[in-house]
Each structure stands twice: as C-alpha cells, then as structure tokens.
Design an enzyme around this catalytic site. Structure first.
Site, PDB file in Angstrom:
ATOM      1  CE  LYS A  41      36.286  43.907  47.011  1.00 51.08           C
ATOM      2  NZ  LYS A  41      36.379  44.140  45.662  1.00 51.08           N
ATOM      3  CG  ASN A  42      34.311  41.351  44.577  1.00 53.15           C
ATOM      4  OD1 ASN A  42      34.386  42.497  44.683  1.00 53.15           O
ATOM      5  ND2 ASN A  42      35.378  40.514  44.058  1.00 53.15           N
TER       6      ASN A  42
ATOM      7  CB  CYS B 221      44.206  48.743  38.767  1.00 47.52           C
ATOM      8  SG  CYS B 221      43.935  46.973  38.448  1.00 47.52           S
TER       9      CYS B 221
ATOM     10  NE  ARG C 288      40.850  44.367  37.441  1.00 43.26           N
ATOM     11  CZ  ARG C 288      40.523  44.453  38.434  1.00 43.26           C
ATOM     12  NH1 ARG C 288      40.952  45.293  39.444  1.00 43.26           N
ATOM     13  NH2 ARG C 288      39.255  44.068  38.783  1.00 43.26           N
TER      14      ARG C 288
ATOM     15  CG  ASP D  57      39.769  38.035  44.057  1.00 39.01           C
ATOM     16  OD1 ASP D  57      40.618  38.610  43.322  1.00 39.01           O
ATOM     17  OD2 ASP D  57      38.401  38.063  43.913  1.00 39.01           O
TER      18      ASP D  57
ATOM     19  NE  ARG E 211      39.632  49.300  46.275  1.00 43.58           N
ATOM     20  CZ  ARG E 211      39.922  48.857  45.094  1.00 43.58           C
ATOM     21  NH1 ARG E 211      41.119  48.801  44.624  1.00 43.58           N
ATOM     22  NH2 ARG E 211      39.033  48.585  44.242  1.00 43.58           N
TER      23      ARG E 211
HETATM   24  N1  EPU Z   1      39.022  41.127  30.661  1.00 45.06           N
HETATM   25  C1  EPU Z   1      39.277  41.562  29.320  1.00 45.06           C
HETATM   26  N2  EPU Z   1      38.073  42.293  28.780  1.00 45.06           N
HETATM   27  C2  EPU Z   1      37.134  42.792  29.530  1.00 45.06           C
HETATM   28  C3  EPU Z   1      36.958  42.249  30.932  1.00 45.06           C
HETATM   29  C4  EPU Z   1      37.814  41.515  31.393  1.00 45.06           C
HETATM   30  O1  EPU Z   1      40.153  41.124  28.604  1.00 45.06           O
HETATM   31  O2  EPU Z   1      36.184  43.534  29.053  1.00 45.06           O
HETATM   32  C5  EPU Z   1      39.885  40.292  31.369  1.00 45.06           C
HETATM   33  C6  EPU Z   1      40.740  40.862  32.459  1.00 45.06           C
HETATM   34  O3  EPU Z   1      41.832  41.831  32.190  1.00 45.06           O
HETATM   35  C7  EPU Z   1      41.262  39.637  33.199  1.00 45.06           C
HETATM   36  C8  EPU Z   1      40.167  38.547  32.942  1.00 45.06           C
HETATM   37  O4  EPU Z   1      39.554  39.354  31.597  1.00 45.06           O
HETATM   38  O5  EPU Z   1      42.241  39.176  32.631  1.00 45.06           O
HETATM   39  C9  EPU Z   1      39.052  38.637  34.039  1.00 45.06           C
HETATM   40  O6  EPU Z   1      38.740  39.760  34.618  1.00 45.06           O
HETATM   41  P1  EPU Z   1      37.219  39.963  34.942  1.00 45.06           P
HETATM   42  O7  EPU Z   1      36.387  40.831  34.048  1.00 45.06           O
HETATM   43  O8  EPU Z   1      36.581  38.765  35.414  1.00 45.06           O
HETATM   44  O9  EPU Z   1      37.552  40.643  36.430  1.00 45.06           O
HETATM   45  P2  EPU Z   1      36.626  41.723  37.255  1.00 45.06           P
HETATM   46  O10 EPU Z   1      35.239  41.532  36.671  1.00 45.06           O
HETATM   47  O11 EPU Z   1      37.143  43.231  36.682  1.00 45.06           O
HETATM   48  C10 EPU Z   1      36.276  40.680  39.377  1.00 45.06           C
HETATM   49  C11 EPU Z   1      36.323  40.801  40.657  1.00 45.06           C
HETATM   50  C12 EPU Z   1      37.856  40.834  41.244  1.00 45.06           C
HETATM   51  C13 EPU Z   1      38.328  39.625  40.817  1.00 45.06           C
HETATM   52  C14 EPU Z   1      38.276  39.049  39.143  1.00 45.06           C
HETATM   53  C15 EPU Z   1      38.490  37.590  38.853  1.00 45.06           C
HETATM   54  C16 EPU Z   1      34.384  42.606  41.128  1.00 45.06           C
HETATM   55  C17 EPU Z   1      34.054  43.745  41.591  1.00 45.06           C
HETATM   56  N3  EPU Z   1      35.829  42.244  41.033  1.00 45.06           N
HETATM   57  O12 EPU Z   1      36.876  41.760  38.708  1.00 45.06           O
HETATM   58  O13 EPU Z   1      37.926  40.979  42.401  1.00 45.06           O
HETATM   59  O14 EPU Z   1      39.704  39.475  41.120  1.00 45.06           O
HETATM   60  O15 EPU Z   1      36.701  39.353  39.053  1.00 45.06           O
HETATM   61  O16 EPU Z   1      37.724  36.742  39.723  1.00 45.06           O
HETATM   62  O17 EPU Z   1      33.814  41.488  41.123  1.00 45.06           O
HETATM   63  C18 EPU Z   1      38.934  41.677  44.354  1.00 45.06           C
HETATM   64  O18 EPU Z   1      38.115  41.589  45.117  1.00 45.06           O
HETATM   65  O19 EPU Z   1      40.177  41.856  45.042  1.00 45.06           O
HETATM   66  C19 EPU Z   1      39.105  41.812  42.787  1.00 45.06           C
HETATM   67  C20 EPU Z   1      40.289  42.350  42.220  1.00 45.06           C
END
Ligand code: EPU
Length: 480
Positions: free
Chosen positions: A68-69, A166, A171, A354, A446
């Site tokens: 998915k990701n 969320c 996030r 995850d 999801r």
């Molecule tokens: N963060 C910030 N600012 C930003 C972006 C992120 O402070 O602009 C922080 C977040 O709050 C968090 C950390 O950085 O504390 C890491 O967040 P990240 O941006 O890496 O998460 P994401 O890209 O929103 C993806 C996956 C998640 C997975 C995380 C971590 C996708 C669509 N989602 O989320 O997947 O947990 O990386 O590996 O790729 C899931 O599949 O259940 C899921 C939540």
C-alpha cells in the site's frame, strides 16, 4: 452503486465497494473505468466486525499483496505526466480506492484491470482540471498530501487540505511545505487548505530536520520536473522510496541515491508514461509471519521480499521463532516457546513502527519482560489497552510499553483504533481462548487486502459480519 461486475467485486469482500462507481466493461475489455462518487466511507463497512475463534494453527501458504505504502506514491506520480502510467500489483484496499477517487476528482482517467488483471491500475492525467485534494478525502487518508508536490511541479498550482491529527499522533506536514518552498513554490495556508503555486520549480538543497517517508517521496516527485539539480539530505531509506524512484526513472526522471540518505535529482522538462510493478507489502508479510509463529503453525508467507524484513526477522529469531527464508518467501514454524526481547522502533532499516503493535501481541506470549519503545509516533499504543482487556499484562509509560509474558489471552469484544493496531488484535484473537469480536474493522480494510479470506485459507476461524449482526452478539465496549 450502479454496475459492479461480479467477478470484479470490489465491494463485498472487503466491505469497501460503495467508494467508487464502476462502469460495466465494454465487451472483451479488460478494464473498468472508475467514476468519481462523492461517498468516502461506505456506510455498511462501518458496521463490519470480525468474529474470530482462536486456537487454530495457521498452516499452508499465504500470499502477500502489493505494498500500500509504495502504491500510494506511485499513483500520485502519475500526475507528473500527461501519458498513461500502468501500475501492477496494486493492492485492493480502501486507501488505494480513496486515492483513485482523489485522482478521478481532479480529472484523471483511472482504469482498473478486470479478471486476472485485477491488480492493475492505469492512470492518465492528461486532463487534470481540478488540482485540489478536498478535506473529505484527505481526512480519511493522510497520504493524500502526496499529490501536493506532483501537482505544483506539473500544473503550477495545488490546493490540498491540511490533514489534521490522526489516531497515532499529530503528524504535521511542515517538512513537505518547507521543502517545496526551497524549490521555489509560494505557499499560503488558509481555511484549512494549503495552496501552493510556482511557474516552474527550481532545484534546491533540502536537508530534512527529521526523517519523513512521504515527505521524501513528495519532494522527490516535485524535484523531477524542477529546473536544475535538487539534493535532498537525511532522506527516508524505506524500500517504498526506492520503488518510487524506480518508477520515476522509468518515466524519464533522473533520480540517484534513493535507498540512501542522500538523493540527487536532475530535473527534466517532461516525463512520459511507464509500466511498473509495485513491491510486495513488507508489513503485511511481517503481520502474517507473527501470526504463524504465535498460532504454533507452519506457514509459508509467499510473494514477499525477505530482504525488506531484515530487522523484524532478526528480532523474531532472537525471540525463538523458527524461520526459513528463500528468494521470495518466509516459512515460519512455531512451537510455543518464545522469549522476551526489547524493541525500539526506528526508521528503515530499523524495526518498523508499522510492526510495533503486532510485535506487542507476540510479546504477550514470550517468557519474560519485553520493553517496546515507540520513537516515530507519539500515540501509537492504542492497542495495548485492548490487549490488556484480553488478559495481557502491559504497562504504558509515555513512549514505552512494558509487556510481561507469558499470559494466556481470552476472547473479548475489542475495538480497532488504527490500521496496525487492528492487525495486532486480529493476531491476538487468533490465539485467544474463545470467540473474539473485533469492531471497526474498516481500519484494517484500509491496508490489508481481504485479510479474513487469506487467514481462513490457512486454517483460521474468522468471519466478517456486517449489518446482519445478530442481536445477541456482544457489543464492544467503548474505550475512548
Ligand atoms: N513529521 C514531521 N513533519 C513532517 C512529516 C513528518 O514532523 O512534515 C514527523 C511525523 O510526525 C512522525 C515522523 O516525522 O513523527 C515520521 O513521519 P513520516 O512522515 O515518516 O510518516 P508518513 O510519511 O506520514 C509513512 C507511512 C506510515 C508509516 C510512517 C513511518 C505511508 C503512506 N505511510 O507515513 O504508514 O507509519 O511512514 O514509517 O507511507 C501505515 O501504513 O499504517 C502507516 C501509518
């Protein structure tokens, strides 16, 4: 819902069908055109529950779907070109349906494969009339913000709803915004929306303050069409980032270094269409490996990429899980003898956040005390309380959970709070004594494709029940 061809029933199996209107395929056509339907969450799937009778070992072979990701950013990448992008191995899960709906709402033409081509999606963005991601769509799936970078890069403007908090934490997306500004985009934030514009983005030097997976992906996509070179440092190294880079390069982009912490992108004037196969879902694979171990089964998790599961498999071996890996599968045999081991979640290649919830289910069955530290998200222990209701001994102290094992688990009415928490409860229910009722399984829909059918095929007793829920079934207790 108009016409849903029976053999392509997006609907009933995962309870997610009302999301999109599908037109009947033309005679001999192998595709179905997706129409936008202004319904984000089908009413009936809110009612779905799983009834799971624990105790059966999982035996046989279970096939992993596409990630998915990896699929979500790949679909957003189609915005970068006016030619069709064909993606294979797209999982049939609700987040993917949401993203299809989002693309269609912008004017993209989206076709789904039919019959044996079931997991193929072709996206053509040659007529994007509405470069906007509305709140109604973004609120159900934060990954919708992945369209921000591609829209500004190709269309020169984007209007994307701010996602808000969320279940697993705040996030924010400040790093996406900061990076786009570095590439020359003008950004304003008003009425809950981010508006970005740029005549043409220009290359820049981005150093992420914090490692972000979708942030790395969003800006990597934006930089492909920027003028000049972009260098991004402290990038996420997840396999999903590398998979996206592989697709972008097939589309004519010049991306180097994906999979390391420094990515260099030479901007090009135009990208073209491509065909790409999405990598297997490492989190779905890991979830099945843990389920196999805990049910004392003999399970082959097929069609996966063991190299992407390094930290998890190493940890499971430390706990005493018997594993055999081959090219594209992992065989797990469980003998009921597990030992406690501490875990800290980290960015790839560390132990994935995850998989933290599923590991906690395993830790309840390991002899000794396991300390689980969650370093990525601030509120990702919602499953702990539900596991305690099933008999686990877990104490949460800030970002640490201390699990004392081994405790026998007994069935209860429990609630899913987010995608991976749901997976942990399914695993716990598979080994609990008696019949567990899991409420709010739309969370699991999801990201897990027909999980109940897959688990049933290897011996689990699991059934989805919807609006036909018998009145005498236990009502789940609300634990806010
Ligand atoms: N963060 C910030 N600012 C930003 C972006 C992120 O402070 O602009 C922080 C977040 O709050 C968090 C950390 O950085 O504390 C890491 O967040 P990240 O941006 O890496 O998460 P994401 O890209 O929103 C993806 C996956 C998640 C997975 C995380 C971590 C996708 C669509 N989602 O989320 O997947 O947990 O990386 O590996 O790729 C899931 O599949 O259940 C899921 C939540």
């Amino acid at each position: 819902m108009k016409l849903v061809p029976k053999s392509r029933s997006v609907s009933s199996a995962n309870g997610a069908g009302a999301l999109q209107e599908l037109k009947k395929p033309a005679a001999r056509s192998r595709t179905i055109r997706v129409d936008f339907k202004d319904v984000v969450e089908p009413r009936e799937s809110f009612m779905d529950k799983f009834v799971i009778r624990g105790g059966n070992p999982l035996v046989g072979s279970i096939r992993v779907s596409g990630a998915k990701n990896a699929a979500l950013p790949a679909m957003a990448a189609a915005i970068l070109t006016d030619e069709p992008v064909t993606l294979e191995n797209i999982p049939d899960v609700r987040d993917i349906q949401t993203e299809r709906n989002l693309l269609v709402s912008m004017g993209a033409e989206v076709e789904l494969g039919y019959g044996r081509a079931h997991h193929r999606t072709t996206i053509c963005c040659n007529n994007l009339v509405n470069p906007e991601a509305a709140y109604e769509l973004v609120k159900t799936m934060r990954a919708s913000t992945l369209v921000l970078g591609p829209l500004v890069a190709r269309m020169g403007r984007a209007r994307v709803s701010q996602p808000g908090g969320c279940a697993i934490g705040a996030r924010p997306i400040d790093l996406h915004i900061k990076g786009l500004e570095t590439l020359g985009a003008k950004i304003t934030q008003e009425h809950g929306y981010i508006e970005a514009s740029a005549d043409r983005l220009r290359g820049g030097h981005i150093v992420f303050d914090k490692i972000t997976v979708t942030g790395t992906e969003d800006l990597m996509m934006a930089a492909t069409l920027a003028e000049g070179e972009t260098v991004m440092e402290n990038c996420a190294r997840e396999p999903e980032v590398s998979d996206l880079a592989a697709l972008l390069n097939k589309m004519g982009a010049r991306v180097e270094g994906a999979g390391t912490s420094t990515i260099r992108i030479q901007g090009v004037g135009k990208l073209h269409g491509a065909r790409h196969r999405i990598i297997p879902d490492r989190i779905e694979a890991g979830t099945f490996v843990i389920a196999g171990a805990l049910t004392c089964g003999d399970l082959t998790v097929a069609n996966c990429e063991p190299n992407h599961l390094g930290a998890l498999l190493q940890k499971l071996e430390e706990c005493g899980v018997q594993l055999q890996t081959s090219g594209d599968s992992v065989r797990v045999t469980g003998n009921g003898q597990l030992f406690a081991s501490d875990v800290s979640t980290e960015e790839y290649p560390g132990f994935p956040t995850d998989m933290q919830a599923q590991y906690m289910a395993l830790a309840t069955q390991a002899e000794g005390t396991s300390t689980i530290t969650e370093n990525i998200f601030e509120n990702r222990f919602m499953h702990a309380q539900e596991l305690v209701r099933m008999g686990a001994s877990i104490r949460v102290e800030g970002s640490r959970a201390v699990v004392r094992g081994k405790t026998s688990l007994s069935s209860a009415a429990v609630q899913c709070s987010d995608l991976r928490a749901s997976a942990s409860l399914v695993i716990a229910a598979l080994m609990a004594d008696g019949e567990t009722i899991l409420d709010r399984v739309y969370h699991i829909d999801r990201g897990y494709e027909r999980i109940e059918e897959k688990l049933r095929s290897v011996g689990a007793q699991i059934k989805r029940i919807g609006e036909m829920l018998p009145k005498r079934a236990a009502a789940p207790v609300s634990v806010a």
